[in-house]
Design an enzyme around this catalytic site. Structure first.
Site, short mmCIF file in Angstrom:
data_model
loop_
_atom_site.label_atom_id
_atom_site.label_comp_id
_atom_site.label_asym_id
_atom_site.label_seq_id
_atom_site.Cartn_x
_atom_site.Cartn_y
_atom_site.Cartn_z
N HIS A 1 17.68 -5.79 61.80
CA HIS A 1 18.56 -4.99 62.66
C HIS A 1 18.72 -3.55 62.19
CE1 HIS A 1 19.74 -9.25 63.31
NE2 HIS A 1 19.50 -8.87 64.54
N GLY A 2 18.01 -3.17 61.15
CA GLY A 2 17.97 -1.77 60.74
C GLY A 2 19.03 -1.29 59.78
#
Length: 128
Positions: free
Chosen positions: A88-89
């Site tokens: 999800h970064g």
């Protein structure tokens, strides 16, 4: 079931990068609950050169990967080095501090631990 624990021997350059990221992380001194007192500092460690952290992202429990190289092409020329959760970064600096405006709500967990000698580390217990 146990949690994966990372033990990272940080170089002087890695430690120097922590001063540069201090304004970019959401909790620079690990003031939020759930961290041992000895993790409430810039290096989030007992010994500045040694990081002991749980290798699980605080967002949804994914496993971040190392992105130690500063200026990593995938993360941009201004990337100081650290960890990336590819799911999800979320990004974390080399002290496991989460960068601002990322999905992860808190820094990587520092587990209870203590040094029983200069070269031996006990994880899971920090009682002297």
């Amino acid at each position: 079931r146990g949690k994966p624990v990372w033990i990272i021997n940080r170089t002087k350059e890695m430690l120097d990068s922590l001063k540069k990221t201090e304004g970019e992380v959401s909790d620079p001194n690990s003031d939020k609950p759930m961290q041992p007192e000895y993790a409430k500092n810039e290096t989030r460690s007992i010994k500045p050169e040694i990081l002991v952290a749980v290798g699980i992202c605080t967002h949804l429990g994914c496993s971040p990967s190392s992105a130690f190289e500063a200026g990593n092409p995938a993360l941009g020329a201004d990337w100081p080095g650290g960890f990336l959760c590819p799911c999800h970064g979320s990004t974390f600096d080399l002290a496991g501090r989460v960068f601002k405006n990322k999905p992860a709500p808190t820094n990587l967990e520092v587990p209870p631990h203590r040094y029983v000698s200069d070269t031996r580390l006990l994880i899971g217990d920090d009682a002297a």
